[in-house]
Scaffold this motif. Structure first.
Motif: not given
Ligand SMILES: *Cc1c(COP(=O)(O)O)cnc(C)c1O
Length: 355
Positions: A156-168, A191-194
């Protein structure tokens, strides 16, 4: 007679304000998440030897050479890839394709401000859902019941934090609409969801060459989706949305994965060092998986930090999310630039201590 020719929603909206691009080149520019290192030398070679006479012709409407290079990297069929004039072009295309007037667009806050602008242009309702205290997304289907489109910037911008793939995946599964995973910073996260669109049909991943590939200036982004979604989106895009020079440069950059990855590694090393140094000075930041840090708390207010740095020749981005907070987003530059930043902040804190 109407006082304006504009549609009501255009009349009422503010418009997106991009980060400042100052003429003063003496400034250390840490405000728009650009990459401090040069793009691949293969791009230089393409630009140097570009057959300029070929510019008489229209470019390939689907940016085919770049499209195939991208498909190769992600091991998907080229029919799953759509190229755009920067990822902002692709964000516009998906909004125009999926969102009708009066529909609801959902995203998370604090987040990328362009999503709201795109919803407003479409005459849609924009609803934000706050990230939880761990910067994760709430997984309650009720929250998304009426959505026509959901945007998740990951990291995410502006936080730089990531939501894990499983949660996506969990989020996508509960949606009645497409989930746009904006992976502008995913190369920095490792890490990617591509690959998700192959398994989860409503996931669309959007990426850009602006950050990890050091190519914000050529305007090139791409989208990965199910072939039937990519095909539908082609109807919505401008016929020639990528120009011939960008297509050639993008193809060369994408083929040089090693160059991009080496720069990403350097930036991540610098980021982790600066994160610790700023922690030590008392700043409060979420751990970043991107090429920037989000300082929303610390020994000095975001406004004073912004102004104090500006006076010392360093430009960062001051962002305001109303009740969800105000903060300063600092792009990770070279080690030298970041040492200057830390020095300026120490100086600023000392000056205030002496007042
Ligand atoms: C920088 C950024 C983009 C825009 O990228 P372009 O390809 O330069 O248009 C998209 N999304 C997010 C979250 C970004 O930070």
């Amino acid at each position: 007679m109407r006082s304006s020719f504009f549609r009501k929603n255009i009349e009422e909206m503010q418009g997106y304000t991009p980060g400042e691009q100052p003429r003063d080149t003496g400034l250390i520019k840490l405000n728009t998440n650009e990459n401090p290192y040069p793009p691949s030398p293969a791009v230089a070679e393409v630009l140097r030897s570009f057959p300029y006479d070929s510019l008489r012709r229209y470019p390939d409407p689907l940016a085919q050479p770049a499209r195939e290079a991208i498909a190769g990297v992600f091991r998907v069929s080229p029919e799953c890839v759509l190229c755009g004039n920067g990822s902002d072009d692709l964000l516009t295309i998906v909004t125009r394709a999926f969102v009708d007037q009066g529909d609801t667009v959902v995203s998370f806050q604090p987040g990328y401000l362009l999503y709201e602008t795109l919803a407003q242009i479409q005459g849609a309702v924009f609803r934000t859902i706050p990230f939880d205290s761990n910067w994760q997304v709430p997984l309650d289907p009720e929250l998304y019941r009426d959505a026509s489109l959901v945007f998740l910037a990951n990291p995410n911008s502006p936080s730089g934090t990531l939501v894990a793939r499983e949660k996506v995946v969990e989020l996508a599964d509960m949606l009645p609409c497409p989930l746009i995973v904006d992976e502008a910073y995913a190369d920095f996260a490792g890490e990617t969801c591509a690959d998700l669109p192959q398994q989860v049909p409503n996931v669309v991943v959007i990426r850009t060459l602006s950050k990890s590939y050091s190519l914000a200036g050529i305007r090139f982004g791409y989208l990965i989706a199910r072939p039937e979604i990519a095909e539908g989106l082609i109807k919505v895009k401008d016929s020639y949305n990528c120009d011939a020079v960008s297509i050639a440069a993008a193809q060369a950059a994408i083929r040089d994965q090693a160059h991009m990855q080496e720069n990403v590694r350097r930036i991540c090393r610098t980021r982790d060092r600066v994160y610790l140094a700023l922690k030590e000075l008392g700043f409060d930041m979420p751990p970043s998986k991107a090429n920037f840090l989000w300082c929303a708390g610390g020994p000095i207010s975001p406004d004073d930090l912004y102004t104090g740095l500006r006076r010392r020749g360093i430009l960062v981005r001051l962002l305001d999310y109303g009740p969800l907070g105000r903060g300063v987003r600092i792009t990770i530059g070279t080690d030298t630039e970041m040492d200057r930043l830390l020095e300026a902040i120490r100086d600023l804190l000392a000056e205030r201590g002496n007042e």
